[in-house]
Write an enzyme that holds these catalytic residues in place. Structure first.
Site, PDB file in Angstrom:
ATOM      1  N   ASP A   8      29.595  42.940  42.699  1.00  0.00           N
ATOM      2  CA  ASP A   8      29.919  42.342  41.403  1.00  0.00           C
ATOM      3  C   ASP A   8      28.904  42.809  40.375  1.00  0.00           C
ATOM      4  O   ASP A   8      27.692  42.822  40.646  1.00  0.00           O
ATOM      5  CB  ASP A   8      29.893  40.817  41.488  1.00  0.00           C
ATOM      6  CG  ASP A   8      31.026  40.258  42.324  1.00  0.00           C
ATOM      7  OD1 ASP A   8      31.981  40.999  42.621  1.00  0.00           O
ATOM      8  OD2 ASP A   8      30.960  39.067  42.701  1.00  0.00           O
ATOM      9  N   ASP A 122      42.967  33.462  42.194  1.00  0.00           N
ATOM     10  CA  ASP A 122      41.674  32.782  42.281  1.00  0.00           C
ATOM     11  C   ASP A 122      41.900  31.282  42.104  1.00  0.00           C
ATOM     12  O   ASP A 122      42.270  30.841  41.011  1.00  0.00           O
ATOM     13  CB  ASP A 122      40.731  33.307  41.193  1.00  0.00           C
ATOM     14  CG  ASP A 122      40.556  34.820  41.265  1.00  0.00           C
ATOM     15  OD1 ASP A 122      40.454  35.340  42.389  1.00  0.00           O
ATOM     16  OD2 ASP A 122      40.512  35.483  40.209  1.00  0.00           O
TER      17      ASP A 122
END
Length: 222
Positions: A8, A122
């Site tokens: 990330d 998500d």
């Protein structure tokens, strides 16, 4: 069972967030160095998310080119900031093998116009989050999956937001529901600690796991 290392990126650095909270950031080093390290593990692909772009929008084309170069012969799955079909095409042109979309998948553009993408589902509190997990799509997990299926989507990444970065184990109840509702490829993320968690996901019929903190901290070894 696919097991995929994740990198990330936020403000030019590799980071790990806890539960998607941009105020709870652990720095993890240089992102391109980590991509090279991940590629050296010979995974099926390397998973990269541009967190700032996911929150604010704007396809991270420059980052994509750098990541693809760093990963060398290993394919890259990349998302964050994709808001249009043109963004998807730009990332593909940059060499991204698997473009991931989240916010755009649940917006106004018909999902089938994006082509062969990975949709990020998500989930927090039973609803699908968007814009870097900072907003709600207003869709339940089942509604989001139905949208994916009706548009011909064949690959999703389901992240349990409340487990992400916590090292508390995957949300098996959520993933069991997702497996029952979606026939295509399911990658799972959020809370995965070790090989035992990966085995539990495989037992559910999940196709793969994306691991971030676990591989960075050495609790999962490829």
């Amino acid at each position: 069972m696919l097991v995929v290392p994740a990198v990330d990126v936020l403000d030019g650095k590799a980071v790990r967030l806890t539960q998607g909270d941009y105020d709870r950031v652990d720095e993890a080093g240089d992102p391109l160095d980590l991509v090279r390290r991940a590629a050296g593990l010979a995974p099926p692909f390397v998973h990269v998310v541009a967190l700032g772009a996911a929150r604010d929008g704007g396809a991270p084309v420059e980052l994509a080119r750098a990541v693809v170069d760093a990963a060398s012969t290993v394919p890259v799955q990349l998302g964050g900031g994709v808001r249009s079909v043109a963004d998807v095409e730009a990332l593909r042109a940059a060499g991204v093998a698997r473009v991931m979309i989240g916010t755009a998948a649940f917006g106004e553009t018909p999902l089938d116009e994006f082509g062969d993408v990975v949709v990020a589902v998500d989930v927090a509190g039973g609803f699908v989050r968007t814009r870097g997990w900072q907003a709600s799509s207003g869709l339940t997990t089942s509604e989001a999956l139905a949208r994916c299926s009706s548009a011909g989507i064949t690959k999703i990444l389901c992240t349990a937001v409340e487990r992400d970065g916590t090292r508390s184990g995957p949300d098996l109840e959520l993933l069991r529901e997702v497996r029952e509702l979606f026939d295509g490829e399911i990658l799972a993320a959020g809370g995965i600690r070790d090989g035992g968690d990966v085995a539990a996901l495989e037992a559910l019929g999940v196709d793969g796991a994306v691991v971030g903190r676990a591989w960075l901290e050495g609790t999962y070894r490829f």
